[in-house]
Design an enzyme around this catalytic site. Sequence first.
Site, PDB file in Angstrom:
ATOM      1  N   SER A 109       0.804  -1.085  -0.114  1.00 53.50           N
ATOM      2  CA  SER A 109      -0.017  -0.056  -0.250  1.00 53.50           C
ATOM      3  C   SER A 109       0.848   1.339   0.106  1.00 53.50           C
ATOM      4  CB  SER A 109      -0.785   0.036   1.273  1.00 53.50           C
ATOM      5  OG  SER A 109      -1.407   1.222   1.599  1.00 53.50           O
ATOM      6  N   SER A 110       0.173   2.325  -0.630  1.00 58.88           N
ATOM      7  CA  SER A 110       1.010   3.711  -0.498  1.00 58.88           C
ATOM      8  C   SER A 110       1.188   3.984   0.946  1.00 58.88           C
ATOM      9  CB  SER A 110       0.322   4.640  -1.330  1.00 58.88           C
ATOM     10  OG  SER A 110      -1.086   4.955  -0.917  1.00 58.88           O
ATOM     11  N   CYS A 111       0.628   3.706   2.078  1.00 57.96           N
ATOM     12  CA  CYS A 111       0.737   4.094   3.365  1.00 57.96           C
ATOM     13  C   CYS A 111       2.164   3.564   3.954  1.00 57.96           C
ATOM     14  CB  CYS A 111      -0.202   3.722   4.150  1.00 57.96           C
ATOM     15  SG  CYS A 111       0.063   1.782   4.598  1.00 57.96           S
ATOM     16  N   TYR A 138      -0.439  -1.099  10.022  1.00 62.37           N
ATOM     17  CA  TYR A 138      -0.367  -1.717   8.795  1.00 62.37           C
ATOM     18  C   TYR A 138       0.882  -1.390   8.030  1.00 62.37           C
ATOM     19  CZ  TYR A 138      -2.224  -2.971   4.280  1.00 62.37           C
ATOM     20  OH  TYR A 138      -2.433  -3.416   3.050  1.00 62.37           O
ATOM     21  N   LYS A 142       3.697  -4.153   6.200  1.00 59.81           N
ATOM     22  CA  LYS A 142       4.062  -4.096   4.773  1.00 59.81           C
ATOM     23  C   LYS A 142       5.483  -3.587   4.451  1.00 59.81           C
ATOM     24  CE  LYS A 142       0.197  -5.464   3.303  1.00 59.81           C
ATOM     25  NZ  LYS A 142      -0.098  -6.734   2.778  1.00 59.81           N
ATOM     26  N   HIS A 181     -12.597   2.084   3.631  1.00 59.58           N
ATOM     27  CA  HIS A 181     -11.961   2.956   3.254  1.00 59.58           C
ATOM     28  C   HIS A 181     -12.779   4.186   2.854  1.00 59.58           C
ATOM     29  CE1 HIS A 181      -8.718  -0.028   3.139  1.00 59.58           C
ATOM     30  NE2 HIS A 181      -8.046   0.699   3.477  1.00 59.58           N
TER      31      HIS A 181
END
Length: 317
Positions: A109-111, A138, A142, A181
């Site tokens: 994910s971009s997070c 999270y 990742k 989301h």
Amino acid sequence: MLNKDFKIYIAGHRGMVGGAIWKALAKKGYSNLVGKTSAELDLRDQAQVKSFFERENPDVVVDAAARVGGILANSRYPYQFLMDNMLIQNNLIDAAHVSGCEKFIFLGSSCIYPKLAPQPLKEEYLLTSSLEPTNEWYALAKIAGVKACEAIRNQFGKDFISLMPTNLYGSHDNFDLETSHVLPAMIRKFHEAKESGDAPVTLWGSGRPKREFLHVDDLAQAVIFAMENRFEDNLYNVGTGEDLSIEELAKLIQDITGHQGKILWDDSKPDGTPRKLMDVSKMADAGWKYSIPLKDGIERTYKWFLENIQSIKEVKF
């Protein structure tokens, strides 16, 4: 080009992302697809995962399995978001490596990028600063998955690659207002408000943060592209390279759903990261680009929501 008979295991094949990948692979003629439900295979259980790989011995693995959710879910269940995701991905990555699998696609994910990283987000910004607190658990999991795949790639020369999608949406999304989301949550809120006589819709934050959105069917095509080609590097962003403010998104969804009421902003609630725009030049240089415009994608998603409104399952912790 992969042989169409290669055994491809899609972890999380019943989820929004895994299901889209399965459907896209089948449509393209890949016939030897393997998937297990969580009831059939608990990916958090190392012994179960090891036994599964010994039996199936897949040629390719796509890791689309994860515990996911929005700001509220991340803040309420930090331990589950960290530990469940670590267990799932570590078991899959190690079992794939030990079993001799040469192709592994890890989805993140971009997070994973720092909260205040320069925009647009480049792959080299990873681990250069602090994460966004509302989803750091999270993100930390990742990041560990990205680094595990990179380590295997560097040490053993295997084609383990990490794809970092921007915010995803589409058919089979999670529309539960506590764990979803922002985009699916808005679809549900505006629809229900319309059904209640165009009641006002209250949304979190100021509406000023900017976000980028990618339809899940586009991600599925990116995964297939990564399967069928060997990339030079280990980490690639997957997105549109275009963003809009949360307020602009709300107005777009309001228009698509036909809601005529007011939009209210609760600025006592957190905004999250100010902006998360992906630099997708590496994927473009490799030869892949998205194809579904945001308005078209939201219209498709709302249509699916309406067709499945009675059977949509709410995710509970």
